[in-house]
Write a protein that holds these residues in place. Structure first.
Motif, PDB file in Angstrom:
ATOM      1  N   GLU A  49     -12.735 -12.634  -2.869  1.00 37.77           N
ATOM      2  CA  GLU A  49     -11.771 -11.904  -3.951  1.00 37.77           C
ATOM      3  C   GLU A  49     -12.326 -12.076  -5.309  1.00 37.77           C
ATOM      4  N   ALA A  50     -11.922 -11.230  -6.131  1.00 42.11           N
ATOM      5  CA  ALA A  50     -12.270 -11.481  -7.772  1.00 42.11           C
ATOM      6  C   ALA A  50     -11.149 -10.798  -8.402  1.00 42.11           C
ATOM      7  N   ARG A  80       0.978  -1.228   0.004  1.00 39.65           N
ATOM      8  CA  ARG A  80      -0.006   0.186   0.055  1.00 39.65           C
ATOM      9  C   ARG A  80       0.825   1.342  -0.106  1.00 39.65           C
ATOM     10  N   ARG A  81       2.005   1.267   0.591  1.00 40.57           N
ATOM     11  CA  ARG A  81       2.946   2.535   0.695  1.00 40.57           C
ATOM     12  C   ARG A  81       3.411   2.959  -0.688  1.00 40.57           C
ATOM     13  N   LEU A  82       3.509   1.593  -1.471  1.00 41.47           N
ATOM     14  CA  LEU A  82       3.991   2.104  -3.022  1.00 41.47           C
ATOM     15  C   LEU A  82       2.646   2.468  -3.877  1.00 41.47           C
ATOM     16  N   LEU A  88      -4.941  -5.301  -3.395  1.00 44.78           N
ATOM     17  CA  LEU A  88      -4.890  -6.433  -4.514  1.00 44.78           C
ATOM     18  C   LEU A  88      -3.748  -7.244  -4.187  1.00 44.78           C
ATOM     19  N   ARG A  89      -3.820  -8.587  -4.838  1.00 47.93           N
ATOM     20  CA  ARG A  89      -2.712  -9.270  -4.792  1.00 47.93           C
ATOM     21  C   ARG A  89      -2.422 -10.008  -5.961  1.00 47.93           C
ATOM     22  N   TYR A 121      -8.586  -8.818  -6.453  1.00 50.32           N
ATOM     23  CA  TYR A 121      -9.090  -7.769  -5.540  1.00 50.32           C
ATOM     24  C   TYR A 121      -9.899  -8.244  -4.420  1.00 50.32           C
ATOM     25  N   THR A 122      -9.476  -7.610  -3.340  1.00 50.79           N
ATOM     26  CA  THR A 122     -10.369  -7.901  -2.015  1.00 50.79           C
ATOM     27  C   THR A 122     -10.786  -6.897  -1.493  1.00 50.79           C
TER      28      THR A 122
END
Lengths: 141, 118
Positions: free
Chosen positions: B35-36, A44-46, B67-68, B80-81
């Motif tokens: 998540e999606a 999140r920091r980036l 997001l991951r 996305y969560t």
């Protein structure tokens, strides 16, 4: 074939709504492309600096694609037409941005994104129209 | 003698970030789905890339969505969560709506109240 001046002016006016629509679509596409070129990281920091950069990149892409066609079509009036082209984007997004008072980060990022879109598009179109009209003057005399 | 006026509590202010149809749908969908991916969101919400991108960015900036990147055999996919902040905001948003249109507490009456109460 060279069109008479009145016909050229009429064509420019008739094309104006299409140009404004094209500008709106172009900006939407640029936002998508900016996300592909510069994806938001998980950290999140980036994420915040990248979101800011994405907005700037989308604005740069829109300006780079639109400035010369606008300058070629509208010549000295091109910067004014560029301002008109930004209006549909501003009309649809500005009220939403101004509502986000409780979320300063979101408001800041989108205000910056819109500001860079307007400034870069109008500025680049002004430079392109200066470049084209200057070159035309040179070739005439 | 002046009539006593009962002080009414101020109306709940709706979260401006969630008070937008697509963002409400996005948050509600993510709350339900967990998540999606971008394409799943696009398919389920029926929106264009640019529009979805723009609204997702707003939610990410406010820390409502995280997001991951999932590494797989093919192309890396972004999932996305809804973050705990986002879930909390969605719950508060729903509660605020319920307060604005009280249902099932005896105060709602009429055809609208009956219809909404089921």
């Amino acid at each position: 074939m060279k069109l008479p001046t009145v016909a050229r002016q009429a064509l420019r006016i008739v094309l104006l709504p299409a140009v404004m629509l094209a500008g709106f679509i172009l900006y939407g596409q640029s936002i998508g492309l900016a996300d592909v070129l510069m994806p938001v990281p998980e950290d999140r920091r980036l994420a915040l600096p990248i979101l800011i950069s994405q907005g700037f990149l989308a604005a740069t892409l829109s300006a780079a694609v639109a400035c010369f066609p606008l300058a070629w079509l509208y010549r000295r009036a091109a910067p004014g037409v560029a301002v008109l082209t930004t209006l549909p984007v501003l009309y649809t997004t500005l009220p939403d941005v101004l509502q986000d008072g409780r979320h300063p980060a979101s408001m800041f990022i989108h205000a910056l994104e819109l500001a860079s879109f307007v400034i870069l598009l109008v500025g680049a179109t002004w430079l392109a129209s200066r470049h084209l009209t200057g070159r035309r003057r040179d070739s005439h005399g | 003698m002046p009539a006593t006026t009962r002080a009414t509590p101020p109306m709940e202010v709706l979260d401006p970030l969630l008070h937008q149809p697509l963002r409400t749908q996005l948050a509600a969908f993510l709350a339900g789905a967990g998540e999606a991916s971008f394409s799943e969101l696009k398919q389920n919400l029926g929106v264009s890339d640019g529009n979805l991108e723009s609204h997702l960015k707003k939610l990410i900036a406010a820390d409502y969505v995280s997001l991951r990147r999932s590494e797989g055999p093919g192309r890396a996919q972004t999932r996305y969560t809804l973050t705990p902040t986002g879930l909390d905001a969605l719950q508060r948003y729903i509660q605020a709506l319920q307060k604005l249109l009280p249902l099932g507490d005896g105060r709602s009456s009429g055809a609208l109240g009956d219809a909404l109460a089921g």
